[in-house]
Design a protein around this motif. Structure first.
Motif, PDB file in Angstrom:
ATOM      1  N   PHE A  93      18.725 103.286 169.454  1.00 26.64           N
ATOM      2  CA  PHE A  93      20.037 103.827 170.126  1.00 26.64           C
ATOM      3  C   PHE A  93      21.217 103.229 169.364  1.00 26.64           C
ATOM      4  O   PHE A  93      20.962 102.192 168.553  1.00 26.64           O
ATOM      5  CB  PHE A  93      20.144 103.275 171.428  1.00 26.64           C
ATOM      6  CG  PHE A  93      19.129 104.123 172.520  1.00 26.64           C
ATOM      7  CD1 PHE A  93      19.593 105.121 172.908  1.00 26.64           C
ATOM      8  CD2 PHE A  93      17.871 103.640 172.662  1.00 26.64           C
ATOM      9  CE1 PHE A  93      18.379 105.775 173.889  1.00 26.64           C
ATOM     10  CE2 PHE A  93      16.882 104.375 173.285  1.00 26.64           C
ATOM     11  CZ  PHE A  93      17.255 105.368 173.928  1.00 26.64           C
ATOM     12  N   GLY A  94      22.350 103.904 169.597  1.00 23.24           N
ATOM     13  CA  GLY A  94      23.592 103.283 168.989  1.00 23.24           C
ATOM     14  C   GLY A  94      23.915 103.541 167.462  1.00 23.24           C
ATOM     15  O   GLY A  94      24.762 103.149 166.764  1.00 23.24           O
ATOM     16  N   LYS A  95      23.133 104.614 167.156  1.00 20.71           N
ATOM     17  CA  LYS A  95      23.332 105.045 165.581  1.00 20.71           C
ATOM     18  C   LYS A  95      24.900 105.620 165.471  1.00 20.71           C
ATOM     19  O   LYS A  95      25.341 106.395 166.431  1.00 20.71           O
ATOM     20  CB  LYS A  95      22.674 106.440 165.284  1.00 20.71           C
ATOM     21  CG  LYS A  95      22.784 106.903 163.842  1.00 20.71           C
ATOM     22  CD  LYS A  95      21.868 108.203 163.537  1.00 20.71           C
ATOM     23  CE  LYS A  95      22.497 109.309 164.246  1.00 20.71           C
ATOM     24  NZ  LYS A  95      21.843 110.465 163.868  1.00 20.71           N
ATOM     25  N   PRO A  96      25.743 105.167 164.490  1.00 18.96           N
ATOM     26  CA  PRO A  96      27.245 105.766 164.364  1.00 18.96           C
ATOM     27  C   PRO A  96      27.215 107.078 164.360  1.00 18.96           C
ATOM     28  O   PRO A  96      26.255 107.843 163.705  1.00 18.96           O
ATOM     29  CB  PRO A  96      27.595 104.834 163.321  1.00 18.96           C
ATOM     30  CG  PRO A  96      26.638 103.702 163.100  1.00 18.96           C
ATOM     31  CD  PRO A  96      25.488 103.981 163.487  1.00 18.96           C
ATOM     32  N   ARG A  97      28.087 107.594 164.900  1.00 20.22           N
ATOM     33  CA  ARG A  97      28.288 109.442 164.778  1.00 20.22           C
ATOM     34  C   ARG A  97      29.044 109.369 163.413  1.00 20.22           C
ATOM     35  O   ARG A  97      29.605 108.504 162.976  1.00 20.22           O
ATOM     36  CB  ARG A  97      29.098 109.641 166.084  1.00 20.22           C
ATOM     37  CG  ARG A  97      28.419 109.468 167.337  1.00 20.22           C
ATOM     38  CD  ARG A  97      29.297 110.375 168.241  1.00 20.22           C
ATOM     39  NE  ARG A  97      29.505 109.517 169.663  1.00 20.22           N
ATOM     40  CZ  ARG A  97      30.335 110.295 170.487  1.00 20.22           C
ATOM     41  NH1 ARG A  97      30.623 111.383 170.495  1.00 20.22           N
ATOM     42  NH2 ARG A  97      30.713 109.492 171.665  1.00 20.22           N
ATOM     43  N   GLY A  98      28.632 110.759 162.964  1.00 15.07           N
ATOM     44  CA  GLY A  98      29.206 111.073 161.654  1.00 15.07           C
ATOM     45  C   GLY A  98      27.946 111.280 160.952  1.00 15.07           C
ATOM     46  O   GLY A  98      27.012 110.715 161.167  1.00 15.07           O
ATOM     47  N   GLY A  99      28.095 111.905 159.874  1.00 16.11           N
ATOM     48  CA  GLY A  99      27.031 112.142 159.057  1.00 16.11           C
ATOM     49  C   GLY A  99      26.979 111.471 157.646  1.00 16.11           C
ATOM     50  O   GLY A  99      26.325 111.855 156.802  1.00 16.11           O
TER      51      GLY A  99
END
Length: 133
Positions: A93-99
């Motif tokens: 969990f907690g993957k930074p948003r954005g690509g």
């Protein structure tokens, strides 16, 4: 398949076995933002994602969901995955948003951008960034 651990040493993947890190929202189901957690329990999986991921699991590959959902969404996320029959080994969990992800490792890393449908993976040449010698 059970990975073999020795004392405090990480397991070694057998030859031919992949370690899949798979996003959830927008990849295996509709894109549900963290600001709308009530939708997490009711969204539907993409059928091709369920079939493909479970096939990989059955082939012995490691399945780890890597999501921008936060730790407070663990219960609803785990229940949703189980309810829909996804087979997996772990969830991060907690993957930074954005690509703009850039994985640096001393092992070969392969990345596949999801374009709306799970199909067979094929070999394709692409331009990549590498460290300058």
């Amino acid at each position: 398949m059970q990975l073999q651990h020795k004392d405090n040493i990480s397991p070694v993947l057998p030859n031919g076995i992949k370690n899949y890190l798979i996003d959830i929202d927008g990849t295996i189901t509709e894109d549900v933002p963290n600001e709308q957690p009530e939708r997490m329990a009711t969204c539907e999986p993409f059928p091709d994602a369920l079939e493909t991921i479970n096939k990989w699991y059955d082939e012995g590959h490691q399945i780890c969901f890597f999501t921008s959902r936060t730790e407070e969404h663990r219960e609803v996320t785990t229940q949703w995955l189980n309810k829909h029959g996804f087979r997996f080994h772990s969830i991060l969990f907690g993957k930074p948003r954005g690509g703009n992800y850039h994985w640096i490792d001393n092992h070969l890393v392969k990345a596949t951008r999801f374009n709306g449908k799970f199909t067979e993976l094929i070999e394709k040449e692409a331009v990549i960034q590498v460290f300058n010698d």
